[in-house]
Write an enzyme that holds these catalytic residues in place. Structure first.
Site, PDB file in Angstrom:
ATOM      1  N   VAL A  41       3.961 -24.746 -27.207  1.00 19.73           N
ATOM      2  CA  VAL A  41       4.541 -24.221 -25.976  1.00 19.73           C
ATOM      3  C   VAL A  41       6.077 -24.654 -25.761  1.00 19.73           C
ATOM      4  O   VAL A  41       6.812 -23.819 -25.549  1.00 19.73           O
ATOM      5  CB  VAL A  41       3.629 -24.721 -24.701  1.00 19.73           C
ATOM      6  CG1 VAL A  41       3.927 -23.782 -23.605  1.00 19.73           C
ATOM      7  CG2 VAL A  41       2.083 -24.854 -24.942  1.00 19.73           C
ATOM      8  N   GLU A  93       7.778 -36.620 -31.000  1.00 18.34           N
ATOM      9  CA  GLU A  93       7.535 -35.738 -32.338  1.00 18.34           C
ATOM     10  C   GLU A  93       7.824 -34.193 -31.735  1.00 18.34           C
ATOM     11  O   GLU A  93       7.310 -33.914 -30.659  1.00 18.34           O
ATOM     12  CB  GLU A  93       6.188 -35.785 -32.723  1.00 18.34           C
ATOM     13  CG  GLU A  93       6.021 -36.816 -33.711  1.00 18.34           C
ATOM     14  CD  GLU A  93       4.297 -37.144 -33.799  1.00 18.34           C
ATOM     15  OE1 GLU A  93       3.643 -35.982 -34.198  1.00 18.34           O
ATOM     16  OE2 GLU A  93       3.711 -38.206 -33.668  1.00 18.34           O
ATOM     17  N   PRO A 144      -1.275  11.510   1.637  1.00 20.38           N
ATOM     18  CA  PRO A 144      -1.801  11.310   2.829  1.00 20.38           C
ATOM     19  C   PRO A 144      -1.811   9.772   3.314  1.00 20.38           C
ATOM     20  O   PRO A 144      -2.269   9.401   4.283  1.00 20.38           O
ATOM     21  CB  PRO A 144      -3.547  11.703   2.611  1.00 20.38           C
ATOM     22  CG  PRO A 144      -3.467  11.804   1.151  1.00 20.38           C
ATOM     23  CD  PRO A 144      -2.293  11.951   0.585  1.00 20.38           C
ATOM     24  N   ASP A 181       8.618  10.131   8.954  1.00 20.79           N
ATOM     25  CA  ASP A 181       7.903  10.058   9.876  1.00 20.79           C
ATOM     26  C   ASP A 181       6.648   9.078   9.913  1.00 20.79           C
ATOM     27  O   ASP A 181       6.297   8.522   9.066  1.00 20.79           O
ATOM     28  CB  ASP A 181       7.940  11.442  10.429  1.00 20.79           C
ATOM     29  CG  ASP A 181       7.297  12.272   9.809  1.00 20.79           C
ATOM     30  OD1 ASP A 181       6.182  11.740   8.867  1.00 20.79           O
ATOM     31  OD2 ASP A 181       7.641  13.449   9.425  1.00 20.79           O
ATOM     32  N   LYS A 209       7.416  11.594  14.985  1.00 19.14           N
ATOM     33  CA  LYS A 209       7.043  12.367  16.374  1.00 19.14           C
ATOM     34  C   LYS A 209       5.659  11.521  16.645  1.00 19.14           C
ATOM     35  O   LYS A 209       4.918  11.426  15.671  1.00 19.14           O
ATOM     36  CB  LYS A 209       6.758  13.811  16.310  1.00 19.14           C
ATOM     37  CG  LYS A 209       8.062  14.408  15.898  1.00 19.14           C
ATOM     38  CD  LYS A 209       7.534  15.846  15.571  1.00 19.14           C
ATOM     39  CE  LYS A 209       8.776  16.278  14.490  1.00 19.14           C
ATOM     40  NZ  LYS A 209       8.302  17.159  13.523  1.00 19.14           N
ATOM     41  N   GLY A 228       1.353  14.103   3.350  1.00 15.33           N
ATOM     42  CA  GLY A 228       0.672  15.112   3.093  1.00 15.33           C
ATOM     43  C   GLY A 228       1.629  15.951   2.411  1.00 15.33           C
ATOM     44  O   GLY A 228       2.324  15.737   1.489  1.00 15.33           O
ATOM     45  N   ASP A 229       1.270  17.251   2.568  1.00 13.03           N
ATOM     46  CA  ASP A 229       2.190  18.229   1.927  1.00 13.03           C
ATOM     47  C   ASP A 229       3.024  19.006   2.930  1.00 13.03           C
ATOM     48  O   ASP A 229       2.641  19.061   4.037  1.00 13.03           O
ATOM     49  CB  ASP A 229       1.325  19.531   1.311  1.00 13.03           C
ATOM     50  CG  ASP A 229       1.868  20.654   0.594  1.00 13.03           C
ATOM     51  OD1 ASP A 229       2.041  20.435  -0.499  1.00 13.03           O
ATOM     52  OD2 ASP A 229       2.280  21.566   1.433  1.00 13.03           O
ATOM     53  N   MET A 232      -4.928  17.462  13.075  1.00 10.27           N
ATOM     54  CA  MET A 232      -4.484  17.357  14.741  1.00 10.27           C
ATOM     55  C   MET A 232      -5.741  17.465  15.655  1.00 10.27           C
ATOM     56  O   MET A 232      -5.377  18.000  16.660  1.00 10.27           O
ATOM     57  CB  MET A 232      -3.118  17.831  14.957  1.00 10.27           C
ATOM     58  CG  MET A 232      -1.996  17.820  14.143  1.00 10.27           C
ATOM     59  SD  MET A 232      -0.875  18.843  14.145  1.00 10.27           S
ATOM     60  CE  MET A 232      -1.431  20.064  13.054  1.00 10.27           C
TER      61      MET A 232
HETATM   62  N1  SAH Z   1       1.496  17.934   6.304  1.00 16.48           N
HETATM   63  C1  SAH Z   1       0.504  17.116   6.373  1.00 16.48           C
HETATM   64  C2  SAH Z   1       0.026  17.216   7.732  1.00 16.48           C
HETATM   65  C3  SAH Z   1       0.638  17.098   9.100  1.00 16.48           C
HETATM   66  S1  SAH Z   1       0.025  17.513  10.573  1.00 16.48           S
HETATM   67  C4  SAH Z   1      -0.335  17.223   5.373  1.00 16.48           C
HETATM   68  O1  SAH Z   1      -0.327  18.147   4.764  1.00 16.48           O
HETATM   69  O2  SAH Z   1      -1.504  16.301   5.337  1.00 16.48           O
HETATM   70  C5  SAH Z   1      -0.787  15.685  11.004  1.00 16.48           C
HETATM   71  C6  SAH Z   1      -2.495  15.714  10.770  1.00 16.48           C
HETATM   72  O3  SAH Z   1      -2.598  15.336   9.425  1.00 16.48           O
HETATM   73  C7  SAH Z   1      -2.783  14.544  11.619  1.00 16.48           C
HETATM   74  O4  SAH Z   1      -2.998  14.978  12.968  1.00 16.48           O
HETATM   75  C8  SAH Z   1      -4.056  14.271  10.919  1.00 16.48           C
HETATM   76  O5  SAH Z   1      -5.086  15.491  11.289  1.00 16.48           O
HETATM   77  C9  SAH Z   1      -3.748  14.851   9.328  1.00 16.48           C
HETATM   78  N2  SAH Z   1      -3.545  13.675   8.703  1.00 16.48           N
HETATM   79  C10 SAH Z   1      -2.461  13.285   8.211  1.00 16.48           C
HETATM   80  N3  SAH Z   1      -2.624  12.023   7.150  1.00 16.48           N
HETATM   81  C11 SAH Z   1      -3.879  11.693   7.376  1.00 16.48           C
HETATM   82  C12 SAH Z   1      -4.655  10.665   6.936  1.00 16.48           C
HETATM   83  N4  SAH Z   1      -4.109   9.719   6.155  1.00 16.48           N
HETATM   84  N5  SAH Z   1      -6.083  10.692   7.548  1.00 16.48           N
HETATM   85  C13 SAH Z   1      -6.305  11.478   8.263  1.00 16.48           C
HETATM   86  N6  SAH Z   1      -5.778  12.546   8.656  1.00 16.48           N
HETATM   87  C14 SAH Z   1      -4.392  12.658   8.416  1.00 16.48           C
END
Ligand code: SAH
Length: 460
Positions: free
Chosen positions: A23, A44, A225, A248, A270, A302-303, A383
Site C-alpha cells: 500500500v 523494510e 417532474p 420556478d 409562482k 415537467g414539459d 393543478m
Molecule cells: N409543465 C408541467 C405542469 C405545470 S402545471 C408538466 O408538464 O408537468 C403545475 C401542475 O403540474 C401542478 O399543479 C401539478 O398538478 C403538476 N405537477 C408538476 N409536478 C408534479 C409532481 N412532481 N407531482 C405531482 N404533480 C405535479
C-alpha cells in the site's frame, strides 16, 4: 459535504511516508508522480519502492518511526500495518497541524486520496468520502472511458493561450463564451488530432473576430417532474452551459445544482394565486438577458409545452429574433403514472388519455365536462388539488359512475411521493384527512385499480 476537494501542489515539497509495503508503494508512486520530495521511513521496503526512490531521487530512512520524522514536512502519509503506530502518527501530525492520511483508516485521516482520472494537466478526482472506494473506482472507470486521452493536450494548449486570450477579451462572460466555443469546435479537434500549429492559426483567426461570438441564446428546458434522473441528456448538457438560470417552484434543488456554480439563478416562481413575477416580465427578462449575450436557461417543471406557458415565453423571443431551443421534458402525468404503477392506457381498461387542467377560478373549472364521460378514457388533472371536490362532482353529474377509481399522487417521482386512492365519492374525504402537499396530480379511471398490483414503492 464532508471533505473539500482541493488540489495539492507537491512539486519539491517535503513529504514523509511511514511504511513501505504494497500500500505504501502505491501511495509513494502517486506522491512521486506529483513531484514530492519523498522520505520513506520503514525498517523494510518493497523492491519496487526502492527502485522508485532511486529513480526519482527519494530517500529511504531505514528505521522505525519517531516523532522527529514529521519535522519540517508538508504532508504525512502513514501506511504501517500497526494500528498503534498509525494512531501515534495521526496524533503527532495533528499536534503539528500537518495534514495526515492513514491508509484504510478514514477516522485517522485529515485528508484522503481520491480516485483519479489522470489526463495531466487535467485531473478528475472522485471520492466517496471514505465510504466506498469500490464505488469511486467504478465511477472512475466510467469517466476514464468517457474522457478522451487527448483532453490533457487540450488543457495544455488552453493553458498556453490563457493570458493571450485574457488580454484580447478582458471581459469575463464573452471570454468564457469564446473558450466554450473553442473547446467545442474545430480548434479543439485540431489539438486532439495532434495538429497544434493549425489549431493555433485557427485560434488566432477567431480571436481577431471575437465580436461574432457574442450572440446569446435561450433554452426553454423541461426539467421533468422532480427526480433529477428524469431530465434528458440534452437538458442536462444545455443546463451546464447556462450563464443564467430562471426557474420556478417546481424545479428541485438537485436539478439546479447541475448548473455551473457561478451561473446566476433567478427565481421567477409562482404559487397558486400569487404571481411572484408576472408572465410578461419573465418573457421580457428572457429577451433582455439574451441580448446581453448570455446563455439563458429557462427551466420549467415537467414539459414546457404542457400547462407550462412555454408557448408565451418563446413568442416574444421569436418577435425579437433571439435564437432559442425548446427541450421537451417528462410531464408530471407521465412521471406520476410510471412511478405509481398506474398505466395511463391499458388494453383492458383505457384506450385513450386526456390531460386537463383542474385549476379552480371563481369556484368553477372551465372545462367542457360533456367530453369527460367515456369509461374507457383515463383522465389526468393538473393543478386539481383545490378543485378536487368540483372535479368529482362534475364528473358524476356528467355521467361517470360514483365508484370510478381515482388516485391523487403527491410530489410524484420524488422521495416524498405518496399515492392516495379512492373513488369519486370517497376521495375528497381521504384527501381532507391525509392533507397532501403540492404539487399533486389526479388520475381518474379504472387503470387506477392496477396500482395495488403494479406499484413498486411498497404500497404507498
Ligand atoms: N409543465 C408541467 C405542469 C405545470 S402545471 C408538466 O408538464 O408537468 C403545475 C401542475 O403540474 C401542478 O399543479 C401539478 O398538478 C403538476 N405537477 C408538476 N409536478 C408534479 C409532481 N412532481 N407531482 C405531482 N404533480 C405535479
Amino acid at each position: 459535504m464532508q471533505y473539500l476537494p482541493v488540489c495539492f501542489r507537491l512539486k519539491d515539497a517535503p513529504v514523509v511516508l511511514v511504511g513501505g509495503g504494497t500500500v505504501g508503494t502505491r501511495k509513494a508512486r502517486l506522491l512521486l508522480r506529483a513531484g514530492a520530495n519523498l522520505t520513506v521511513v520503514a525498517p523494510e521496503i518493497s523492491d519496487e519502492l526502492e527502485g522508485l526512490l532511486a529513480e526519482h531521487g527519494g530517500i529511504w530512512q531505514r528505521a522505525e518511526y519517531t516523532e522527529t520524522d514529521l519535522h519540517h514536512k508538508r504532508l504525512v502519509v502513514a501506511a504501517t500495518p500497526n494500528r498503534a503506530v498509525n494512531e501515534q502518527i495521526h496524533a503527532d501530525a495533528t499536534a503539528l497541524n500537518l495534514p495526515v492520511n492513514v491508509v484504510d483508516s478514514p477516522d485517522l485521516c485529515t485528508f484522503i486520496f481520491p480516485s483519479i482520472v489522470d489526463r495531466d494537466p487535467l485531473i478528475i478526482a472522485i471520492s466517496s468520502s471514505g465510504r466506498s472506494p469500490v464505488l469511486a473506482r467504478q465511477l472512475r472507470r466510467k469517466i476514464e472511458a468517457m474522457v478522451p486521452g487527448a483532453y490533457g493536450a487540450l488543457a495544455e494548449f488552453a493553458g498556453r493561450y490563457r493570458d493571450r486570450v485574457k488580454q484580447a477579451i478582458p471581459e469575463e462572460t464573452p471570454r468564457r463564451l469564446f473558450w466554450e466555443q473553442v473547446m467545442e469546435g474545430t480548434v479543439a479537434e485540431q489539438v486532439m488530432g495532434g495538429r497544434e500549429s493549425r489549431a493555433e492559426e485557427l485560434l488566432e483567426e477567431q480571436l481577431a473576430n471575437t465580436e461574432a461570438h457574442y450572440v446569446g441564446e435561450v433554452y426553454l428546458i423541461g426539467a421533468g417532474p422532480g427526480d433529477p434522473d428524469l431530465m434528458t441528456f440534452k437538458a442536462a448538457r444545455l443546463l451546464q452551459t447556462a450563464d443564467v438560470v430562471l426557474y420556478d417552484r417546481l424545479v428541485s434543488e438537485p436539478i439546479l445544482e447541475m448548473a455551473r456554480r457561478d451561473a446566476e439563478r433567478i427565481y421567477v416562481g409562482k404559487r397558486r394565486d400569487d404571481h411572484a413575477v408576472p408572465q410578461n416580465e419573465i418573457n421580457q427578462l428572457l429577451v433582455d438577458l439574451a441580448k446581453e449575450g448570455k446563455r439563458v436557461v429557462r427551466l420549467k417543471g415537467g414539459d414546457p409545452f404542457v400547462f407550462g406557458r412555454g408557448g408565451e415565453e418563446i413568442e416574444l423571443l421569436a418577435q425579437h429574433q433571439v435564437p432559442f431551443q425548446v427541450v421537451p421534458g417528462i410531464t408530471a402525468g407521465n412521471g406520476a403514472a410510471c412511478y405509481s404503477g398506474i398505466p395511463l392506457t391499458h388494453r383492458d381498461h383505457a384506450q385513450s388519455v386526456r390531460f386537463a387542467t383542474g385549476h379552480l377560478r371563481d369556484g368553477s373549472i372551465n372545462l367542457d365536462w360533456e367530453q369527460f364521460q367515456s369509461e374507457t378514457e383515463t383522465l389526468v388533472f393538473y393543478m386539481g388539488l383545490v378543485g378536487l371536490p368540483v372535479i368529482c362532482e362534475q364528473l358524476v353529474v356528467h355521467g361517470r359512475r360514483a365508484d370510478t377509481p381515482i388516485a391523487l399522487i403527491e410530489r410524484a417521482t420524488t422521495k416524498e411521493q405518496r399515492v392516495l386512492t379512492g373513488t369519486l365519492s370517497t376521495i375528497v374525504e381521504i384527501v381532507e384527512r391525509e392533507k397532501p402537499r403540492a404539487p399533486t396530480l389526479i388520475i381518474v379511471g379504472s387503470v387506477v385499480l392496477l396500482h395495488d398490483d403494479l406499484a413498486w414503492f411498497g404500497g404507498r
